[in-house]
Design an enzyme around this catalytic site. Structure first.
Site, short mmCIF file in Angstrom:
data_model
loop_
_atom_site.label_atom_id
_atom_site.label_comp_id
_atom_site.label_asym_id
_atom_site.label_seq_id
_atom_site.Cartn_x
_atom_site.Cartn_y
_atom_site.Cartn_z
N ASP A 1 0.91 -1.14 -0.15
CA ASP A 1 -0.14 0.13 -0.02
C ASP A 1 0.93 1.26 0.02
O ASP A 1 1.97 1.21 0.36
CB ASP A 1 -0.91 -0.05 1.05
CG ASP A 1 -1.92 -0.79 1.22
OD1 ASP A 1 -1.95 -1.97 0.29
OD2 ASP A 1 -2.85 -0.97 2.24
N HIS B 1 3.97 -2.43 3.18
CA HIS B 1 3.95 -0.98 2.33
C HIS B 1 5.32 -0.85 1.56
O HIS B 1 6.13 -1.45 2.11
CB HIS B 1 3.69 -0.05 3.45
CG HIS B 1 2.54 -0.06 4.26
ND1 HIS B 1 2.35 -0.95 5.35
CD2 HIS B 1 1.40 0.72 3.97
CE1 HIS B 1 0.84 -0.42 5.80
NE2 HIS B 1 0.56 0.32 5.14
#
Length: 270
Positions: A56, A203
């Site tokens: 993300d 991430h």
């Protein structure tokens, strides 16, 4: 750290309470009909011996190196991207986005600026967050995603109704890497995988991103599990990952809102 994780997990569970969630047995139609998934969140893979690698908040300065690593291991991933986040503008990463597509990875939406928890945002704000990023991605790479992951995993039945033309993805394997503690994230990954987790939350914006991804890929290789995109881990053909320009979520939203509040929202900027 454990207290923070417990708090995060408690908050996450609260968001998901009373919201229908797909389990493995519910996906008989995946790969046959792409949209919608009956306004339900998706938190687990369905294809055996796969894990959905999902990152993300990018693209970011570590993303190119992550792409090198994925190529080295022969793995694929889904990148839930923002238009603006961590001070970056997605326009600066056009070449990275193009490489993600060229290398066979999946690009999905994480909203325009990660500013809103969508369960609290108005319908018009949700619309703006999604279509602003869709329009930008269409400009940069000619693709408009059908998959999205909500910021902070915040969901509600109302939000799912607005986003009925997207696959709303959460996770059942959270690496909890936001704090930047590599050992902790390795432990979260190990525990999650041991408990049957299959759809990762990590991430590509953290300075531990490459070390953590290397560890995850090594563990998956050791266990003979294939790291794939979210679309692949759901058995959804690649042609379903994106919609054509003109086959637009915007049109669906406006049909539901005949007074066209979105047009008013755009004009006023509220």
């Amino acid at each position: 750290m454990k207290f923070n994780t417990l708090f995060t997990l408690t908050t996450f569970i609260g968001h998901l309470a009373a919201i229908p969630t797909y389990h493995n047995s519910d996906f008989s139609h995946v790969g046959i009909s792409s949209l919608p998934y009956d306004k339900q969140i998706i938190s687990a893979c369905t294809e055996p011996n796969t894990v959905g690698l999902a990152f993300d908040d990018g693209p970011h300065i570590y993303t190119d190196q992550l792409l090198d690593l994925l190529h080295q291991y022969g793995a694929k991933a889904t990148f839930f991207v923002n238009g603006v986040n961590y001070g970056h503008q997605i326009d600066s990463y056009k070449s990275v986005l193009q490489r993600e597509v060229k290398d066979g990875h999946q690009i999905a939406s994480h909203t325009w600026d990660h500013k809103w928890e969508l369960d609290k945002a108005s319908n018009e704000t949700i619309m703006w967050e999604m279509t602003t990023l869709d329009d930008k991605l269409d400009d940069l790479i000619g693709l408009r995603p059908t998959y999205m992951r909500p910021p902070n995993l915040a969901t509600s039945e109302r939000m799912l109704d607005v986003l009925k033309d997207y696959h709303v993805i959460t996770t059942n394997l959270n690496t909890d890497d936001s704090g930047g503690n590599l050992d902790w994230s390795k432990s979260c990954f190990d525990d999650g995988l041991e408990e049957g987790g299959s759809l990762i939350l990590a991430h590509d914006t953290k300075d531990i991103a490459i070390d953590l991804a290397t560890y995850m890929l090594d563990m998956l290789k050791e266990k003979n599990i294939t790291g794939v995109t979210v679309g692949d881990c759901l058995g959804d053909p690649k042609e379903n990952w994106y919609r054509k320009a003109g086959d637009d979520f915007r049109d669906s939203f406006l049909l539901q809102n005949k007074e066209n509040p979105y047009e008013k929202y755009i004009k006023t900027g509220l």
